[in-house]
Enzyme design. Structure first.
Site, PDB file in Angstrom:
ATOM      1  N   LYS A  73      38.513 -18.441  -3.571  1.00 42.81           N
ATOM      2  CA  LYS A  73      38.676 -19.704  -2.834  1.00 42.81           C
ATOM      3  C   LYS A  73      40.050 -20.354  -3.025  1.00 42.81           C
ATOM      4  O   LYS A  73      40.507 -21.087  -2.160  1.00 42.81           O
ATOM      5  CB  LYS A  73      37.580 -20.698  -3.233  1.00 42.81           C
ATOM      6  CG  LYS A  73      36.203 -20.290  -2.726  1.00 42.81           C
ATOM      7  CD  LYS A  73      35.153 -21.326  -3.095  1.00 42.81           C
ATOM      8  CE  LYS A  73      33.773 -20.845  -2.663  1.00 42.81           C
ATOM      9  NZ  LYS A  73      32.727 -21.830  -2.932  1.00 42.81           N
ATOM     10  N   ASP A 109      31.910 -26.527   1.757  1.00 48.84           N
ATOM     11  CA  ASP A 109      30.933 -26.719   0.667  1.00 48.84           C
ATOM     12  C   ASP A 109      30.528 -28.197   0.551  1.00 48.84           C
ATOM     13  O   ASP A 109      29.348 -28.514   0.372  1.00 48.84           O
ATOM     14  CB  ASP A 109      31.527 -26.263  -0.678  1.00 48.84           C
ATOM     15  CG  ASP A 109      31.501 -24.746  -0.834  1.00 48.84           C
ATOM     16  OD1 ASP A 109      30.615 -24.094  -0.251  1.00 48.84           O
ATOM     17  OD2 ASP A 109      32.370 -24.210  -1.542  1.00 48.84           O
TER      18      ASP A 109
HETATM   19  P1  NAP Z   1      33.382 -22.952 -11.356  1.00 43.72           P
HETATM   20  O1  NAP Z   1      34.525 -23.257 -10.461  1.00 43.72           O
HETATM   21  O2  NAP Z   1      33.481 -21.827 -12.313  1.00 43.72           O
HETATM   22  O3  NAP Z   1      33.064 -24.302 -12.191  1.00 43.72           O
HETATM   23  C1  NAP Z   1      32.093 -24.335 -13.196  1.00 43.72           C
HETATM   24  C2  NAP Z   1      31.969 -25.741 -13.764  1.00 43.72           C
HETATM   25  O4  NAP Z   1      30.918 -25.728 -14.736  1.00 43.72           O
HETATM   26  C3  NAP Z   1      33.224 -26.230 -14.454  1.00 43.72           C
HETATM   27  O5  NAP Z   1      33.458 -27.568 -14.119  1.00 43.72           O
HETATM   28  C4  NAP Z   1      32.868 -26.131 -15.939  1.00 43.72           C
HETATM   29  O6  NAP Z   1      33.326 -27.180 -16.715  1.00 43.72           O
HETATM   30  C5  NAP Z   1      31.369 -26.348 -15.910  1.00 43.72           C
HETATM   31  N1  NAP Z   1      30.734 -25.750 -17.088  1.00 43.72           N
HETATM   32  C6  NAP Z   1      30.543 -24.438 -17.353  1.00 43.72           C
HETATM   33  N2  NAP Z   1      29.917 -24.295 -18.545  1.00 43.72           N
HETATM   34  C7  NAP Z   1      29.735 -25.556 -19.031  1.00 43.72           C
HETATM   35  C8  NAP Z   1      29.141 -26.083 -20.204  1.00 43.72           C
HETATM   36  N3  NAP Z   1      28.609 -25.279 -21.141  1.00 43.72           N
HETATM   37  N4  NAP Z   1      29.089 -27.430 -20.366  1.00 43.72           N
HETATM   38  C9  NAP Z   1      29.612 -28.253 -19.437  1.00 43.72           C
HETATM   39  N5  NAP Z   1      30.196 -27.824 -18.301  1.00 43.72           N
HETATM   40  C10 NAP Z   1      30.251 -26.494 -18.104  1.00 43.72           C
HETATM   41  O7  NAP Z   1      32.065 -22.683 -10.523  1.00 43.72           O
HETATM   42  P2  NAP Z   1      31.628 -23.311  -9.111  1.00 43.72           P
HETATM   43  O8  NAP Z   1      31.996 -22.390  -8.030  1.00 43.72           O
HETATM   44  O9  NAP Z   1      32.097 -24.723  -9.057  1.00 43.72           O
HETATM   45  O10 NAP Z   1      30.022 -23.240  -9.259  1.00 43.72           O
HETATM   46  C11 NAP Z   1      29.330 -24.109 -10.134  1.00 43.72           C
HETATM   47  C12 NAP Z   1      27.814 -23.936  -9.897  1.00 43.72           C
HETATM   48  O11 NAP Z   1      27.504 -24.319  -8.573  1.00 43.72           O
HETATM   49  C13 NAP Z   1      27.338 -22.484 -10.038  1.00 43.72           C
HETATM   50  O12 NAP Z   1      26.081 -22.514 -10.665  1.00 43.72           O
HETATM   51  C14 NAP Z   1      27.192 -21.997  -8.591  1.00 43.72           C
HETATM   52  O13 NAP Z   1      26.180 -21.048  -8.432  1.00 43.72           O
HETATM   53  C15 NAP Z   1      26.795 -23.302  -7.887  1.00 43.72           C
HETATM   54  N6  NAP Z   1      27.228 -23.331  -6.468  1.00 43.72           N
HETATM   55  C16 NAP Z   1      26.283 -23.595  -5.526  1.00 43.72           C
HETATM   56  C17 NAP Z   1      26.644 -23.641  -4.184  1.00 43.72           C
HETATM   57  C18 NAP Z   1      25.603 -23.910  -3.131  1.00 43.72           C
HETATM   58  O14 NAP Z   1      25.879 -23.711  -1.941  1.00 43.72           O
HETATM   59  N7  NAP Z   1      24.437 -24.379  -3.498  1.00 43.72           N
HETATM   60  C19 NAP Z   1      27.986 -23.431  -3.800  1.00 43.72           C
HETATM   61  C20 NAP Z   1      28.945 -23.189  -4.807  1.00 43.72           C
HETATM   62  C21 NAP Z   1      28.543 -23.138  -6.153  1.00 43.72           C
HETATM   63  P3  NAP Z   1      34.802 -27.479 -17.222  1.00 43.72           P
HETATM   64  O15 NAP Z   1      35.553 -27.948 -16.023  1.00 43.72           O
HETATM   65  O16 NAP Z   1      34.568 -28.573 -18.191  1.00 43.72           O
HETATM   66  O17 NAP Z   1      35.337 -26.213 -17.807  1.00 43.72           O
END
Ligand code: NAP
Length: 288
Positions: A73, A109
């Site tokens: 992305k 999104d």
């Molecule tokens: P990403 O860019 O990797 O971001 C992950 C986020 O989670 C970061 O802000 C990270 O925090 C936080 N995180 C990870 N482990 C953590 C912990 N132990 N404690 C606190 N914060 C933690 O991933 P993403 O693409 O944003 O996706 C995030 C989630 O959303 C995933 O589960 C994904 O499946 C879901 N999602 C759903 C949709 C949908 O259409 N429903 C679309 C996209 C994503 P830090 O910033 O503090 O490192």
């Protein structure tokens, strides 16, 4: 309705890695079939180091548009000719439309998330949101919520290497949208409790609670979840996260990320084809 791939069929696609588990090909191809549109949607497993060649090849082949999923992305940005204001603020793109040979980057999104909130029967415009996480999904949600008129957003993340970059992001979105946005430490339980108590909605956009570690919740103290607070988890695997279980026990209405997934796809579909995805049918077929 007759649906045939012919010499005039237009190509759309998903690029990312991995992609074989994605529901997007079914959702888009079934919608093309239902509406009798001469399009096809395929999934290509593309890694960041292959992206430049893939984009150039697909553009040469006349692709109409494509989606990007993890981890592409942000990697796509150097290959685009233009960004929508929301994509530019989010600094990430999940949908590209090819117009007169130019690649226009969109982010759907956040649009998908906001539509999933209204679809669940809630109105959060003019109200406060507590948003957990600052990754790709959280920033897209933050931008769209601010553009749509959510009055204030408290974004919580860990105090790690991406803190300063996220702080700059929050300042930029606040100054461009007029939304009051604060970046706060997710490790500070007292700040988190205060924020949630003043919010209409708590949105989990961290990956905490996602399979295979579904026994975790980003909320350590469930008593923070006051009755009536809307709790939204954008995770859809599992369908019911530990956070959602906590919310139900506390009398909070809650919903997962399934319809965010549906509506981000619907928004991309509408941008490519100019037609509305038949979401009611797609919902029943793939999302129930
Ligand atoms: P990403 O860019 O990797 O971001 C992950 C986020 O989670 C970061 O802000 C990270 O925090 C936080 N995180 C990870 N482990 C953590 C912990 N132990 N404690 C606190 N914060 C933690 O991933 P993403 O693409 O944003 O996706 C995030 C989630 O959303 C995933 O589960 C994904 O499946 C879901 N999602 C759903 C949709 C949908 O259409 N429903 C679309 C996209 C994503 P830090 O910033 O503090 O490192």
């Amino acid at each position: 309705m007759k649906y045939e791939i012919t010499g005039t069929t237009k190509l759309t696609a998903l690029l990312g890695s991995p992609v074989s588990h994605s529901i997007s090909p079914q959702m888009h191809n079934e919608s093309f079939r239902l509406l009798g549109l001469d399009y096809v949607y395929l999934a290509f497993d593309i890694k960041p180091e292959q992206l430049r060649k893939a984009v150039s090849g697909l553009k040469t082949a006349g692709i109409s548009g494509f989606n990007l999923t993890m981890p592409l992305k942000v990697h796509i940005l150097p290959y685009l000719d233009e960004l929508t204001p929301a994509a530019s603020l989010a600094g990430a793109v999940n949908t590209v439309i090819v117009q007169d040979g130019r690649l226009i980057g969109h982010t759907t999104d956040g649009v998908g998330y906001m539509r999933s909130v209204s679809d669940a029967g809630f109105d959060i415009i003019g109200k406060k949101m507590t948003l957990l996480g600052a990754g790709g999904a959280a920033t897209a949600i933050c931008v769209q919520a601010a553009l749509d008129g959510v009055s204030s957003i408290d974004m919580f993340k860990r105090k790690n290497a991406t803190w300063d970059k996220t702080a700059a992001f929050c300042e930029r979105v606040a100054s461009e949208t007029g939304c009051n946005i604060r970046l706060l430490d997710i490790g500070d339980n007292s700040l988190l409790g205060d924020s949630i108590s003043g919010s209409a909605i708590l949105t989990n956009a961290t990956s905490v609670g996602m399979e295979p570690k579904s026994d975790a919740s980003p909320i350590l103290d469930p008593y923070m979840l006051a009755e009536g607070l809307i709790v939204s988890d954008i995770i859809y695997n599992p369908r019911e996260t530990l956070l959602m279980k906590q919310a139900k026990e506390r009398g909070c209405p809650c919903f997962n990320g399934m319809y965010m997934l549906l509506y981000q796809g619907a928004a991309a579909f509408e941008r490519w084809t100019g037609q509305e995805m038949p979401t009611d049918i797609i919902k029943e077929k793939y999302f129930s």
